[in-house]
Motif scaffolding. Structure first.
Motif, PDB file in Angstrom:
ATOM      1  N   ASP A  70       3.026   2.645   0.718  1.00 39.58           N
ATOM      2  CA  ASP A  70       2.564   1.271   1.086  1.00 39.58           C
ATOM      3  C   ASP A  70       3.785   0.817   2.272  1.00 39.58           C
ATOM      4  OD1 ASP A  70       2.057  -1.689   1.560  1.00 39.58           O
ATOM      5  OD2 ASP A  70       0.333  -0.886   0.218  1.00 39.58           O
ATOM      6  N   THR A  81       5.444  -7.562  -1.538  1.00 38.63           N
ATOM      7  CA  THR A  81       6.949  -6.989  -1.687  1.00 38.63           C
ATOM      8  C   THR A  81       6.661  -5.813  -2.662  1.00 38.63           C
ATOM      9  OG1 THR A  81       7.542  -8.287  -3.406  1.00 38.63           O
ATOM     10  CG2 THR A  81       7.693  -9.184  -1.209  1.00 38.63           C
ATOM     11  N   ARG A  82       7.365  -4.761  -2.327  1.00 43.20           N
ATOM     12  CA  ARG A  82       7.587  -4.097  -3.227  1.00 43.20           C
ATOM     13  C   ARG A  82       8.094  -4.195  -4.804  1.00 43.20           C
ATOM     14  NH1 ARG A  82      11.120   1.654  -2.262  1.00 43.20           N
ATOM     15  NH2 ARG A  82      11.136   2.549  -4.334  1.00 43.20           N
ATOM     16  N   PHE A 135       4.674  -2.301   1.971  1.00 42.36           N
ATOM     17  CA  PHE A 135       5.190  -3.435   1.225  1.00 42.36           C
ATOM     18  C   PHE A 135       5.905  -4.518   2.018  1.00 42.36           C
ATOM     19  CE2 PHE A 135       5.364   0.293  -1.881  1.00 42.36           C
ATOM     20  CZ  PHE A 135       4.375  -0.265  -2.522  1.00 42.36           C
ATOM     21  N   GLU A 146       7.922   3.694   0.411  1.00 45.10           N
ATOM     22  CA  GLU A 146       8.054   2.150   1.430  1.00 45.10           C
ATOM     23  C   GLU A 146       8.011   2.828   2.816  1.00 45.10           C
ATOM     24  OE1 GLU A 146      10.073  -2.070   1.449  1.00 45.10           O
ATOM     25  OE2 GLU A 146      10.807  -0.671  -0.119  1.00 45.10           O
ATOM     26  N   VAL A 164       7.388   6.057  -5.132  1.00 45.13           N
ATOM     27  CA  VAL A 164       7.048   4.993  -4.406  1.00 45.13           C
ATOM     28  C   VAL A 164       7.574   5.251  -2.992  1.00 45.13           C
ATOM     29  CG1 VAL A 164       7.022   2.477  -3.939  1.00 45.13           C
ATOM     30  CG2 VAL A 164       6.858   3.426  -6.237  1.00 45.13           C
ATOM     31  N   GLU A 214       6.341  -3.738  -8.274  1.00 47.65           N
ATOM     32  CA  GLU A 214       6.977  -2.763  -9.202  1.00 47.65           C
ATOM     33  C   GLU A 214       6.774  -3.566 -10.737  1.00 47.65           C
ATOM     34  OE1 GLU A 214      10.924  -1.721  -7.838  1.00 47.65           O
ATOM     35  OE2 GLU A 214      10.126  -0.134  -6.600  1.00 47.65           O
TER      36      GLU A 214
END
Length: 310
Positions: free
Chosen positions: A73, A96-97, A75, A116, A114, A101
């Motif tokens: 993503d 947001t990441r 993010f 980004e 993950v 998380e």
């Protein structure tokens, strides 16, 4: 990166995680994944577009030992082109990441892999023919969805499942065009349709479709219809009013609601003591006889003399 120890304001249940993942799709995800696991089907899991992690949390619950789970993503990061940047700024400005998380770690001990980045990186990060389940819920722009579908076809093992989100939403015509183009021209076979998602495969859909139909026909909380179009059997599903999602483990921060306390009984009021009437002193027998025999005028005089205070 956040850890479980730094989390606050965590969701207690999956329904508390922001996102668009209705009970019907939670049920269908669970059914497809459990069918694979029961049949001994192993392979990686991939999600393109995660938002706050609601569907990723469910996918992570089905990650088996030795399997990889990759989430990709932006993010909120830099988009690959102006149109994608405008879409991100309009629809996902709060993403947001860290938020993803935080939510994921409320339910799992470790994060997935993950990425980004734009979803165009996924063919370089995940090996071809290695996945059993791919969920596409990233950009709504035709060019990006077209490429995401192509990537999913290359990633999936024979018998793997792809899920396409927003394939018929009013505000996502690019997804609709890319999805039905894949069905008509790129070999994608629909297995079933929900209100939001198309579930499909590049293999023979009939075996899994028959099992799915048998399950759906036994349920009273899912509406079902079957149509044929352009050589494809389309199994349409819809949630009936009051449908509940499948059971899912609570997060580590779940607080069970306290049972209502029984009301404390109010003690009955203590009655005020009542004063017993004063006992009359009995008259002596001689006195009663004297009073009865004496003339009335004498009797009255004696009574006045004997009265208290006289």
């Amino acid at each position: 990166m956040v850890t479980a120890q730094t989390i606050d304001k965590n969701p207690g249940e999956l329904k508390d995680v922001p996102g668009w993942f209705p009970p019907l799709d939670q049920l269908l995800f669970t059914w497809f994944l459990e069918r694979q696991e029961t049949g001994g089907f192993r392979g990686s899991l991939v999600e393109l577009g995660a938002y706050m992690g609601k569907s990723a949390i469910l996918l992570g619950q089905h990650r088996q030992d030795g399997e990889e789970f990759t989430v990709c993503d932006l993010f909120g990061g830099e988009a690959p082109d102006g149109a994608n940047q405008a879409e991100t700024a309009k629809s996902y400005s709060s993403l947001t990441r860290q938020a993803f998380e935080r939510n994921y770690l409320a339910f799992h001990d470790a994060l997935p892999t993950v990425l980004e980045a734009p979803t165009s990186v996924i063919p370089k990060e995940v090996a071809p023919d290695s996945c059993r389940f791919v969920h596409i819920d990233a950009s709504h722009l035709y060019e990006h969805v077209h490429d995401d579908i192509g990537a999913a076809r290359d990633l999936l093992l024979p018998g793997g499942i792809v899920v396409l989100d927003d394939f018929r939403s009013e505000h996502t015509p690019g997804v609709s065009v890319a999805t039905w183009e894949a069905v008509l021209n790129r070999g994608l076979h629909p297995i079933c349709l929900s209100t939001q998602k198309l579930y499909g495969t590049w293999d023979d859909p009939e075996p899994v479709q028959e099992e799915l139909l048998a399950m759906l026909r036994d349920r009273t909380d899912i509406g079902l219809s079957v149509q044929d179009a352009a050589g494809h059997r389309l199994v349409r599903t819809r949630a009936q009013k009051g449908m509940q999602p499948p059971s899912f483990p609570h997060s580590r921060y779940y607080m069970a609601p306290e049972a209502p306390k029984a009301p404390t009984p109010t003690p009955a009021p203590t009655p005020a003591p009542t004063r017993a009437p004063a006992a009359r002193r009995p008259r002596s027998r001689a006195r009663r006889i004297g009073v009865d025999l004496l003339p009335p005028i004498v009797t009255r005089a004696i009574r006045r003399a004997l009265a208290p205070g006289a």
